[in-house]
Design an enzyme around this catalytic site. Structure first.
Site, mmCIF file in Angstrom:
data_model
loop_
_atom_site.group_PDB
_atom_site.id
_atom_site.type_symbol
_atom_site.label_atom_id
_atom_site.label_comp_id
_atom_site.label_asym_id
_atom_site.label_seq_id
_atom_site.Cartn_x
_atom_site.Cartn_y
_atom_site.Cartn_z
ATOM 1 N N LYS A 171 32.478 33.627 74.996
ATOM 2 C CA LYS A 171 31.610 33.879 73.844
ATOM 3 C C LYS A 171 32.440 34.415 72.677
ATOM 4 C CE LYS A 171 29.430 37.427 72.238
ATOM 5 N NZ LYS A 171 29.504 37.157 70.784
ATOM 6 N N GLY A 222 37.137 44.225 71.702
ATOM 7 C CA GLY A 222 36.322 44.597 70.547
ATOM 8 C C GLY A 222 36.441 46.082 70.298
ATOM 9 N N SER A 223 35.432 46.634 69.655
ATOM 10 C CA SER A 223 35.518 48.041 69.261
ATOM 11 C C SER A 223 35.238 48.971 70.449
ATOM 12 C CB SER A 223 34.511 48.312 68.144
ATOM 13 O OG SER A 223 33.213 48.093 68.631
ATOM 14 N N THR A 226 31.422 49.407 71.114
ATOM 15 C CA THR A 226 30.806 48.299 71.850
ATOM 16 C C THR A 226 31.321 48.274 73.286
ATOM 17 O OG1 THR A 226 30.763 47.073 69.767
ATOM 18 C CG2 THR A 226 30.276 45.836 71.740
ATOM 19 N N GLY A 227 32.590 48.605 73.474
ATOM 20 C CA GLY A 227 33.165 48.633 74.821
ATOM 21 C C GLY A 227 32.392 49.573 75.744
ATOM 22 N N GLU A 244 39.519 45.804 76.201
ATOM 23 C CA GLU A 244 40.607 45.972 75.226
ATOM 24 C C GLU A 244 39.961 46.440 73.938
ATOM 25 O OE1 GLU A 244 43.631 45.920 75.794
ATOM 26 O OE2 GLU A 244 43.844 44.787 77.650
ATOM 27 N N CYS A 278 44.241 45.192 66.266
ATOM 28 C CA CYS A 278 44.065 46.400 67.076
ATOM 29 C C CYS A 278 45.355 47.204 67.121
ATOM 30 C CB CYS A 278 43.604 46.028 68.470
ATOM 31 S SG CYS A 278 44.668 44.835 69.279
ATOM 32 N N GLU A 375 39.828 54.279 62.578
ATOM 33 C CA GLU A 375 40.485 52.966 62.541
ATOM 34 C C GLU A 375 39.895 52.184 61.365
ATOM 35 O OE1 GLU A 375 39.220 50.204 65.614
ATOM 36 O OE2 GLU A 375 41.199 49.286 65.640
HETATM 37 P P1 NAD Z 1 32.792 44.303 68.114
HETATM 38 O O1 NAD Z 1 32.895 45.275 69.213
HETATM 39 O O2 NAD Z 1 31.768 44.503 67.068
HETATM 40 O O3 NAD Z 1 32.549 42.826 68.663
HETATM 41 C C1 NAD Z 1 33.385 42.213 69.605
HETATM 42 C C2 NAD Z 1 32.622 41.145 70.345
HETATM 43 O O4 NAD Z 1 31.567 41.763 71.094
HETATM 44 C C3 NAD Z 1 31.943 40.088 69.479
HETATM 45 O O5 NAD Z 1 32.001 38.836 70.144
HETATM 46 C C4 NAD Z 1 30.496 40.588 69.411
HETATM 47 O O6 NAD Z 1 29.580 39.559 69.164
HETATM 48 C C5 NAD Z 1 30.308 41.161 70.803
HETATM 49 N N1 NAD Z 1 29.305 42.224 70.924
HETATM 50 C C6 NAD Z 1 28.814 43.030 69.950
HETATM 51 N N2 NAD Z 1 27.927 43.910 70.484
HETATM 52 C C7 NAD Z 1 27.876 43.654 71.806
HETATM 53 C C8 NAD Z 1 27.168 44.244 72.900
HETATM 54 N N3 NAD Z 1 26.333 45.270 72.728
HETATM 55 N N4 NAD Z 1 27.378 43.745 74.131
HETATM 56 C C9 NAD Z 1 28.237 42.726 74.336
HETATM 57 N N5 NAD Z 1 28.926 42.125 73.338
HETATM 58 C C10 NAD Z 1 28.758 42.584 72.097
HETATM 59 O O7 NAD Z 1 34.272 44.256 67.506
HETATM 60 P P2 NAD Z 1 34.755 43.473 66.232
HETATM 61 O O8 NAD Z 1 34.270 44.212 65.016
HETATM 62 O O9 NAD Z 1 34.416 42.035 66.391
HETATM 63 O O10 NAD Z 1 36.344 43.638 66.382
HETATM 64 C C11 NAD Z 1 37.058 44.725 65.884
HETATM 65 C C12 NAD Z 1 37.409 45.722 66.961
HETATM 66 O O11 NAD Z 1 38.095 45.080 68.033
HETATM 67 C C13 NAD Z 1 38.364 46.791 66.477
HETATM 68 O O12 NAD Z 1 37.967 48.055 66.932
HETATM 69 C C14 NAD Z 1 39.704 46.419 67.121
HETATM 70 O O13 NAD Z 1 40.616 47.463 67.263
HETATM 71 C C15 NAD Z 1 39.249 45.839 68.399
HETATM 72 N N6 NAD Z 1 40.268 44.968 68.969
HETATM 73 C C16 NAD Z 1 40.919 45.376 70.094
HETATM 74 C C17 NAD Z 1 41.934 44.590 70.625
HETATM 75 C C18 NAD Z 1 42.678 45.004 71.857
HETATM 76 O O14 NAD Z 1 43.283 44.157 72.494
HETATM 77 N N7 NAD Z 1 42.676 46.253 72.245
HETATM 78 C C19 NAD Z 1 42.267 43.391 70.027
HETATM 79 C C20 NAD Z 1 41.568 43.015 68.878
HETATM 80 C C21 NAD Z 1 40.563 43.805 68.373
#
Ligand code: NAD
Length: 474
Positions: A171, A222-223, A226-227, A244, A278, A375
């Site tokens: 996804k 992701g963030s 959300t994680g 991650e 990230c 961040e």
């Molecule tokens: P996000 O957490 O908003 O979204 C990431 C993904 O999760 C998207 O596909 C989104 O649709 C989905 N999502 C959103 N809410 C959800 C939920 N409740 N349940 C399941 N899935 C959900 O993050 P973003 O704004 O897309 O990305 C930026 C963040 O990602 C930053 O904090 C960045 O540091 C982090 N990031 C981390 C790494 C790493 O490897 N550690 C790499 C890249 C980005």
């Protein structure tokens, strides 16, 4: 392949639309460039059922065959590298050269991971017992990917998940689904139906996936916020999770560092991918004895950088990927200015079409300022003055994040002694942002849970299984 339009999901090896659609915009122009399916909950059930049915055969497929198919994905992507890179720039905003690099990394990753395998380990072999440890596939995995490296981060998941014998539902972010959907299309005539399903949808889709009882494993990038929601939701059927998450990486510039040589490197450490990385250096600590010289070199270099539409020649930094993120970074800068933070460069965001934010370099703000403590995930970096090593190590570690860090200096023993004290999953010395398919990558503290890449990354897609064979006949 047709890259002009017609974006469909891949479910059970077939092109699949949906009753409703989502619009995808080009962040450089704000124009809608495509419509993608907004999948329903029933369609997710279908994708999970297809992945579960395919798992039976796929996990029994000999490893060399799975390796060959993962390699074939890379070979096929290599043939389409140029249109994929162009599409990536249109949906993500990054300059064409960066998109080409990301697609190149995807090809490399698929090929490299295709050479990996998890052999069974003999734990004991005595006259009466053979005890063996195997690493067996978990089942149906789901990969949830953000918008900053839509293809690269998807490959971190697709390659090991499939290689280890799992089937997968990918996804992408609703902001950047186009290249992922095309990758699903490309895989249709390579992989057996149901092995790789690529789906698209709005904000409801992520939570539907993480709570779905038919999914056994979630790999999420992701963030941090959300994680945490993903981990809570995945508890329903005790899904395995790899997270991650966000980072607030410190870069520490020691007094003996070669200022002129490292200023451009640290510029890109902070501003590559427009700071939407990230592992961007998000706090640059510079020893007070070289602070002014370093600041001057960094600003001089920053002034040479061309920002604009990623499809234009010579553009080095594109727009922010989406409007909500653009608004967040703009608010962060406005708040910093209101709080009295000085900027060596930038800090204002002029109105224009597209989500463009000029490079912003803050001049020694307080550690508690949001430009330091949060961040930014945009083109904003604070330069911070320090006077001794104990102090800078304490300040670097005073974060809920622990993704990565870098240390810069001429005396390698001194630099190493600083690196040894940093709390992070990866620490670079005189380099930054080097990842590899053989290196486990993951965050300490609230930057993550588990790792991607390397043997440890592959293990995250398996359950350990011990077979104890009694050699005497029953
Ligand atoms: P996000 O957490 O908003 O979204 C990431 C993904 O999760 C998207 O596909 C989104 O649709 C989905 N999502 C959103 N809410 C959800 C939920 N409740 N349940 C399941 N899935 C959900 O993050 P973003 O704004 O897309 O990305 C930026 C963040 O990602 C930053 O904090 C960045 O540091 C982090 N990031 C981390 C790494 C790493 O490897 N550690 C790499 C890249 C980005």
């Amino acid at each position: 392949m047709d890259f002009a339009g017609n974006f469909t999901m891949t479910i059970d090896g077939r092109a699949t639309g949906a009753a409703s659609v989502l619009a995808v915009a080009n962040p450089a122009t704000e124009d809608v460039i495509a419509q993608v399916p907004d999948m329903s909950r029933e369609q997710l059930d279908e994708a999970v059922a297809a992945a579960r049915a395919a798992f039976v055969q796929w996990k029994a497929t000999p490893v060399p065959e799975r390796q060959a198919l993962v390699r074939a994905l890379g070979e096929r992507l290599a043939k389409e590298a140029e249109p994929f890179a162009r599409l990536l720039t249109l949906e993500q905003g990054k300059p064409l050269a960066d998109s080409a690099q990301e697609i190149g990394a995807c090809i490399y990753w698929l090929q490299a991971v295709a050479g990996q395998a998890l052999e069974p380990e003999v734990l004991a072999d005595t006259p009466d017992r053979l005890i063996e440890l195997r690493h067996v596939a978990i089942g149906v995995a789901a990969a949830i990917v953000p918008w900053n490296f839509p293809m690269g981060l998807a490959m971190f998941k697709i390659a090991p998940a499939l290689l280890a014998g799992n089937t997968l539902i990918l996804k992408p972010s609703p902001f950047t689904p186009l290249t992922s959907l095309k990758f699903g299309e490309l895989a249709r005539d390579i992989l057996p139906p149901g092995v790789l399903n690529v789906v698209s949808g709005g904000d409801r889709l992520g939570p539907w996936i993480t709570e779905h009882p038919g999914i056994d494993k979630i790999s999420f990038t992701g963030s941090t916020a959300t994680g945490k929601a993903v981990m809570r939701s995945a508890a329903g059927n005790l899904k395995r999770v790899t997270l991650e998450l966000g980072g607030n990486d410190p870069a520490i510039v020691l007094p003996d560092a070669d200022v002129e040589a490292i200023a451009p490197r640290l510029f890109w450490a902070a501003f590559a991918n427009n700071g939407q990385l990230c592992i961007a250096s998000k706090r640059i600590y510079v020893h007070e004895s070289i602070y002014d010289r370093f600041a001057d070199a960094l600003v001089r270099y920053a002034r040479t950088i061309k920002i604009g539409d990623g499809t234009e020649q010579d553009v080095q930094i594109g727009p922010i990927q989406n409007r909500p993120q653009y608004e967040r970074v703009r608010a962060l800068l406005a708040d910093a200015r209101a709080a009295g933070v000085r900027f060596l460069l930038g800090g204002d965001v002029p109105e224009r079409k597209g989500y463009f934010i000029p490079i912003a370099i803050a001049d020694n703000p307080d550690d508690s300022s949001p430009v330091v403590a949060e961040e930014a995930f945009g083109p904003v970096v604070p330069l911070l003055k320090f006077s001794d090593v104990d102090e800078v190590v304490a300040r670097a570690n005073a974060s809920l994040h622990g993704l990565a860090a870098s240390v810069w200096g001429t005396d390698l023993d001194v630099a190493q002694s600083v690196a040894d004290r940093i709390e992070a999953g990866t620490v670079w010395i005189n380099t930054v942002q080097e990842l590899g398919p053989g290196q486990p990558f993951g965050g300490h503290k609230q930057s993550g849970f588990g790792v991607e890449n390397g043997r440890e990354g592959l293990l995250e897609y398996t359950n350990p299984q011990v077979i104890i064979r009694c050699k005497a006949p029953a």
